[in-house]
Design a protein around this motif. Structure first.
Motif, mmCIF file in Angstrom:
data_model
loop_
_atom_site.group_PDB
_atom_site.id
_atom_site.type_symbol
_atom_site.label_atom_id
_atom_site.label_comp_id
_atom_site.label_asym_id
_atom_site.label_seq_id
_atom_site.Cartn_x
_atom_site.Cartn_y
_atom_site.Cartn_z
ATOM 1 N N PHE A 1 0.814 -1.213 0.000
ATOM 2 C CA PHE A 1 0.000 0.000 0.000
ATOM 3 C C PHE A 1 0.852 1.269 0.000
ATOM 4 C CE2 PHE A 1 -2.624 3.071 2.516
ATOM 5 C CZ PHE A 1 -3.735 3.144 1.691
ATOM 6 N N TYR A 2 1.985 1.230 0.700
ATOM 7 C CA TYR A 2 2.857 2.400 0.818
ATOM 8 C C TYR A 2 4.049 2.294 -0.117
ATOM 9 C CZ TYR A 2 0.234 3.313 5.074
ATOM 10 O OH TYR A 2 -0.769 3.560 5.970
ATOM 11 N N LYS A 3 4.472 3.420 -0.620
ATOM 12 C CA LYS A 3 5.660 3.505 -1.469
ATOM 13 C C LYS A 3 6.569 4.597 -0.902
ATOM 14 C CE LYS A 3 4.047 0.490 -4.283
ATOM 15 N NZ LYS A 3 4.215 -0.829 -3.817
ATOM 16 N N THR A 4 7.842 4.480 -1.188
ATOM 17 C CA THR A 4 8.801 5.500 -0.770
ATOM 18 C C THR A 4 8.992 6.487 -1.911
ATOM 19 O OG1 THR A 4 9.932 3.868 0.603
ATOM 20 C CG2 THR A 4 11.123 5.889 0.130
ATOM 21 N N ALA A 5 8.991 7.758 -1.578
ATOM 22 C CA ALA A 5 9.244 8.819 -2.551
ATOM 23 C C ALA A 5 10.276 9.767 -1.946
ATOM 24 C CB ALA A 5 7.957 9.559 -2.890
ATOM 25 N N THR A 6 10.716 10.723 -2.732
ATOM 26 C CA THR A 6 11.717 11.686 -2.267
ATOM 27 C C THR A 6 11.207 13.102 -2.508
ATOM 28 O OG1 THR A 6 13.455 10.136 -2.900
ATOM 29 C CG2 THR A 6 14.134 12.389 -2.488
ATOM 30 N N ARG A 7 11.490 13.990 -1.565
ATOM 31 C CA ARG A 7 11.188 15.415 -1.747
ATOM 32 C C ARG A 7 12.346 16.210 -1.163
ATOM 33 N NH1 ARG A 7 6.213 15.007 2.061
ATOM 34 N NH2 ARG A 7 7.238 14.613 4.023
ATOM 35 N N ASN A 8 12.479 17.431 -1.616
ATOM 36 C CA ASN A 8 13.547 18.296 -1.119
ATOM 37 C C ASN A 8 13.076 19.063 0.107
ATOM 38 O OD1 ASN A 8 15.485 17.617 -3.045
ATOM 39 N ND2 ASN A 8 14.555 18.975 -4.540
ATOM 40 N N VAL A 9 13.925 19.065 1.123
ATOM 41 C CA VAL A 9 13.642 19.739 2.384
ATOM 42 C C VAL A 9 14.881 20.529 2.777
ATOM 43 C CG1 VAL A 9 13.092 19.376 4.830
ATOM 44 C CG2 VAL A 9 12.080 17.896 3.097
ATOM 45 N N LYS A 10 14.669 21.728 3.340
ATOM 46 C CA LYS A 10 15.808 22.524 3.805
ATOM 47 C C LYS A 10 16.376 21.916 5.076
ATOM 48 C CE LYS A 10 15.041 27.052 1.869
ATOM 49 N NZ LYS A 10 14.917 28.480 2.131
ATOM 50 N N ASN A 11 17.690 21.778 5.108
ATOM 51 C CA ASN A 11 18.343 21.250 6.300
ATOM 52 C C ASN A 11 18.630 22.389 7.280
ATOM 53 O OD1 ASN A 11 20.671 22.558 5.376
ATOM 54 N ND2 ASN A 11 21.563 20.670 4.535
#
Length: 193
Positions: free
Chosen positions: A89-99
């Motif tokens: 049901f769940y998938k892994t995705a990527t997004r950009n986040v400020k560190n």
């Protein structure tokens, strides 16, 4: 002990119904033992789904099991498998986040990809019954474990109320799921392998 091993121990010690070994083998072909339980709430981490499943079973046994009236196999089936619908049901995705330094960096997160949109509780019942025949009380408990959080209830369904009136197991699973989710697992992201 890992959550997966704990799940296996509880399952094999308590569930002996015809088809249960085949169901367990099928579970191992899915991501059930590595998937999260949610995208960002309780157990939103690797192995979160099996962690939540074990937790719900334990709460059911600790708080609601009565030796004279309840059945250990029913509690194990319901507690361990109520969220079977979340396998694949769940998938892994990527997004950009400020560190911390203000720079953008890619971060993994969970998203939903429901390839079989059959509903929540009813999908779990459907998947279980491909292998193991559930008793009516077990099917009702799993179907209605979300209570008022179920999308079909928001439209005014009285089904959940009828199920809770007729099947105490349904109420016990719902209460155990609530306690596990909102009191015991809130913010959990630690992983026991």
């Amino acid at each position: 002990m890992s959550y997966k091993q704990e799940f296996f121990d509880i399952y094999t010690q308590n569930i002996t119904r015809e088809g249960s070994a085949e169901l367990l083998k099928w579970l191992e072909t899915t991501d059930f033992f590595t998937a999260p339980a949610s995208t960002k709430y309780h157990c939103a981490c690797e192995n979160g789904l099996v962690q939540h499943s074990v937790s719900v079973y334990k709460v059911m046994m600790e708080k609601h099991f009565c030796e004279e009236t309840d059945n250990r196999e029913s509690f194990a089936l319901c507690g361990l498998l109520h969220d079977l619908c979340k396998a694949q049901f769940y998938k892994t995705a990527t997004r950009n986040v400020k560190n911390e330094k203000g720079q953008w960096e890619p971060v993994n997160y969970y998203t939903i990809e429901d390839i079989f949109p059959y509903g929540h509780g009813e999908k779990s019942v459907f998947l279980i019954e491909r292998f193991v025949r559930l008793k009516p009380a077990e099917a009702m408990a799993i179907r209605w474990h979300m209570g008022g959080f179920d999308e079909s209830v928001k439209g005014g369904s009285f089904g959940v109320s009828g199920a809770y009136e007729k099947y105490p197991l349904a109420v016990k699973l719902h209460l155990a799921d609530l306690e596990s989710t909102y009191l015991r697992e809130q913010g959990t992201s630690t992983v026991r392998r």
